[in-house]
Enzyme design. Structure first.
Site, PDB file in Angstrom:
ATOM      1  N   ARG A  49     -35.241  -1.251 -65.961  1.00 16.06           N
ATOM      2  CA  ARG A  49     -36.240  -0.345 -66.694  1.00 16.06           C
ATOM      3  C   ARG A  49     -35.959   0.293 -68.010  1.00 16.06           C
ATOM      4  NH1 ARG A  49     -38.877   3.872 -62.222  1.00 16.06           N
ATOM      5  NH2 ARG A  49     -37.241   3.023 -61.166  1.00 16.06           N
ATOM      6  N   LYS A 152     -29.033  -7.745 -49.298  1.00 17.35           N
ATOM      7  CA  LYS A 152     -29.247  -7.080 -47.807  1.00 17.35           C
ATOM      8  C   LYS A 152     -29.344  -5.618 -48.150  1.00 17.35           C
ATOM      9  CE  LYS A 152     -26.081  -4.689 -45.998  1.00 17.35           C
ATOM     10  NZ  LYS A 152     -25.114  -3.689 -46.339  1.00 17.35           N
ATOM     11  N   HIS A 182     -23.170 -10.778 -48.281  1.00 11.30           N
ATOM     12  CA  HIS A 182     -21.901 -11.017 -49.239  1.00 11.30           C
ATOM     13  C   HIS A 182     -20.595 -11.590 -48.163  1.00 11.30           C
ATOM     14  CE1 HIS A 182     -20.632  -7.111 -48.521  1.00 11.30           C
ATOM     15  NE2 HIS A 182     -19.467  -7.398 -48.595  1.00 11.30           N
ATOM     16  N   LYS A 186     -17.175 -14.702 -48.071  1.00 16.46           N
ATOM     17  CA  LYS A 186     -15.687 -14.294 -48.283  1.00 16.46           C
ATOM     18  C   LYS A 186     -14.990 -15.551 -47.575  1.00 16.46           C
ATOM     19  CE  LYS A 186     -16.160  -9.366 -46.922  1.00 16.46           C
ATOM     20  NZ  LYS A 186     -15.485  -8.718 -47.960  1.00 16.46           N
ATOM     21  N   HIS A 244     -23.646  -8.185 -41.549  1.00 15.54           N
ATOM     22  CA  HIS A 244     -22.557  -8.708 -41.619  1.00 15.54           C
ATOM     23  C   HIS A 244     -22.041  -9.095 -40.067  1.00 15.54           C
ATOM     24  CE1 HIS A 244     -22.766  -7.476 -45.700  1.00 15.54           C
ATOM     25  NE2 HIS A 244     -22.353  -6.092 -45.488  1.00 15.54           N
TER      26      HIS A 244
HETATM   27  C1  BG6 Z   1     -21.818  -3.238 -47.967  1.00 21.05           C
HETATM   28  C2  BG6 Z   1     -22.353  -1.841 -47.202  1.00 21.05           C
HETATM   29  O1  BG6 Z   1     -22.770  -4.173 -47.562  1.00 21.05           O
HETATM   30  O2  BG6 Z   1     -20.489  -3.680 -47.317  1.00 21.05           O
HETATM   31  C3  BG6 Z   1     -21.072  -0.973 -47.553  1.00 21.05           C
HETATM   32  O3  BG6 Z   1     -23.282  -1.698 -47.927  1.00 21.05           O
HETATM   33  C4  BG6 Z   1     -19.954  -1.242 -47.237  1.00 21.05           C
HETATM   34  O4  BG6 Z   1     -21.401   0.382 -46.924  1.00 21.05           O
HETATM   35  C5  BG6 Z   1     -19.490  -2.921 -47.585  1.00 21.05           C
HETATM   36  O5  BG6 Z   1     -18.882  -0.500 -47.659  1.00 21.05           O
HETATM   37  C6  BG6 Z   1     -18.155  -3.294 -47.033  1.00 21.05           C
HETATM   38  O6  BG6 Z   1     -18.058  -4.733 -47.516  1.00 21.05           O
HETATM   39  P1  BG6 Z   1     -16.482  -5.111 -47.579  1.00 21.05           P
HETATM   40  O7  BG6 Z   1     -16.615  -6.376 -48.440  1.00 21.05           O
HETATM   41  O8  BG6 Z   1     -15.807  -4.291 -48.575  1.00 21.05           O
HETATM   42  O9  BG6 Z   1     -16.130  -5.120 -46.147  1.00 21.05           O
END
Ligand code: BG6
Length: 484
Positions: A49, A152, A182, A186, A244
């Site tokens: 924006r 997500k 994500h 990993k 996750h």
């Molecule tokens: C995110 C969450 O998807 O994953 C966060 O929204 C969390 O709250 C994070 O801290 C953890 O990711 P990672 O890769 O650090 O385990």
């Protein structure tokens, strides 16, 4: 997996001035640009924006790449050559028309074939209006391929995920939608496929005959920090378990896929998710951190965090016992837990094998503590440990638990960032590490009982391993949470 050169394309990042774009996406695109195989394949258009010019946005990008990149003339040259900005202002139809014109202009000036990635680095409520607005000005189709990346959380519950999927499918085929989690990018999570199916050793014992239980923990030392307002609407179940951790369950528990490709891997993960027995009230414990202490410092409770309602019922901890009703896993509990403000950051999978028949070693071995145990550490200190029994040298038959260890850092050095892997896969059109519509909906279905109003919320002191009530999930089967 498709490992070919990506076609030349335009990446349009919505939310280009946000935290995700600056901390993860731009650095990942920069890394991709550094590789000879992918150099010059992507032009980037940041959209937000704010009313930045190209040059103002480029300065922000250079800042977010850090000091060493700022001093590197090649980086500055890349940013000036490849990055543009378009303001969406009031997000009106007119603003989206202007966006379409800008995209076409950039494509003409850079001689791009019209392949487009729309990356929605946006909060959940913005997904649907953005997809609709793009469709309204014809940006859901292009001269080349059009791919959409959605971060997500994908929905807020089952009903909202179903309606978001329906909306996406009105504009895009499933093969052009990339639901990003994500965790799947990993290295250690991807390695679950290699580890399980690239070794003849595991498959014959990876089942109810040999495995007593599986524990998957995603513990975070930090609290919600400045994300209180976001977290209030999410909570541990929506933030970590639904996406996750259930994805990790899918990879740990799935049958061998027909191949390493999106369809085959998603089919197998889906089979696992569909086999999870509906959760009953005594299958889960939710918690919220209260004030606590660590290293001589007082830590605030969740209710004292900025952006959090003083009477909030949002869970910052969730522990769940899953039963997977399949031939492979019948009778093997899968224990999942996640929490903010636990003693330290660790994400790991602990596979506890059944004890050997104890008769031979009686009275030397006590079943329970000394079963073989495989610990796969997803982060930090990535690697795995396999605990097994050895005889203590000397007289008599005394047993000792010893560990074999593998650490990624010792063999491979620094691991690539998840976003780099995932963005490259979107560029190549490879779905293997993304979540399909039916997976995401089934995962929401699994979580529905956890999200019902009135589920008890237990308190735990910050910097502890969560509410003591969580022991009630593991104790009936004689198990304990592994906290080292
Ligand atoms: C995110 C969450 O998807 O994953 C966060 O929204 C969390 O709250 C994070 O801290 C953890 O990711 P990672 O890769 O650090 O385990």
């Amino acid at each position: 997996m498709n490992r070919g050169y990506p076609d030349r394309h335009l990446v349009v990042i919505f939310g280009a001035t946000g935290d995700l774009a600056h901390r993860k996406l731009i650095p990942a695109l920069h890394e991709i640009e550094k590789s000879a195989a992918t150099q010059g394949r992507a032009i980037i258009l940041g959209v937000a924006r704010a009313s930045h010019t190209d040059d103002q946005y480029r300065r922000l990008v250079i800042e977010s790449l850090g000091k060493s990149a700022q001093a590197d003339p090649r980086v500055v040259e890349w940013v000036n050559r490849s990055i543009f900005f378009q303001s969406l202002g009031d997000q009106s139809r007119y603003a989206y028309e202007a966006l379409r014109v800008r995209i076409e202009q950039i494509e003409r000036s850079r001689d791009l074939p019209g392949n487009r990635i729309f990356y929605l680095a946006l909060p959940l409520p913005a997904f649907a209006p953005t997809v609709e607005s793009l469709g309204a000005v014809g940006l859901d189709r292009g001269p080349g391929w059009t791919r959409v990346v959605i971060e997500k959380p994908f929905g807020h519950d089952l009903a909202s995920a179903v309606s978001l999927n329906a909306l996406l499918h009105r504009h895009h085929d499933e093969q052009h939608i990339f639901r990003l989690d994500h965790y799947l990018g990993k290295e250690t999570v991807q390695n679950l496929i290699a580890f399980r199916f690239g070794n003849a050793l595991w498959e014959p014992i990876w089942n109810r005959d040999r495995i007593a239980c599986v524990e998957i923990t995603a513990a975070e030392e930090l609290g919600v920090e400045s994300r209180g307002a976001f977290y209030e609407k999410a909570g541990a179940v929506r933030d970590i378990i639904q996406n996750h951790l259930l994805q990790v369950v899918g990879l740990v528990a799935m049958d061998p896929p027909a191949g390493i490709d999106g369809t085959s891997v998603s089919n197998e993960k889906l089979k696992v998710l569909r086999s999870i027995a509906p959760l009953r009230e005594d299958d889960f414990i939710l918690g919220q951190y209260a004030p606590g202490e660590a290293g001589g410092k007082t830590l605030p409770g969740y209710l004292e965090e900025p952006g959090v309602a003083p009477d909030s019922r949002t869970e910052t901890y969730a522990a769940v016992r899953l039963a997977i009703n399949s031939w492979r896993w019948e009778g093997v509990p899968f224990y999942l837990r996640t929490g903010k403000r636990l003693p330290r950051k660790t994400t790991k999978i602990v596979v506890t094998f059944r004890c050997p028949p104890p008769a031979v070693f009686n009275p030397y071995i006590v079943c329970g503590n000394e079963s073989n145990r495989l610990t796969i550490t997803l982060q930090p200190n990535e690697g795995f440990n396999l605990a097994f029994q050895v005889k203590i040298p000397g007289e008599g038959m005394r047993l000792h638990t010893q560990e074999m260890r593998f650490r990624y850092a010792d063999t491979f050095g620094t691991l690539p960032e998840a976003y780099q892997t995932l963005l490259l896969d979107v560029m190549r059109g490879d779905h293997t590490l993304f979540v399909r519509n039916d997976e995401v909906e089934t995962a929401w279905q699994v979580c529905e009982p956890l999200l019902r109003p009135g589920v008890p919320l237990h308190s735990y002191p910050a910097a502890s391993w969560g509410p003591r009530q969580a022991d009630s999930l593991v104790e009936p089967a004689g198990h304990t949470w592994v906290n080292q």
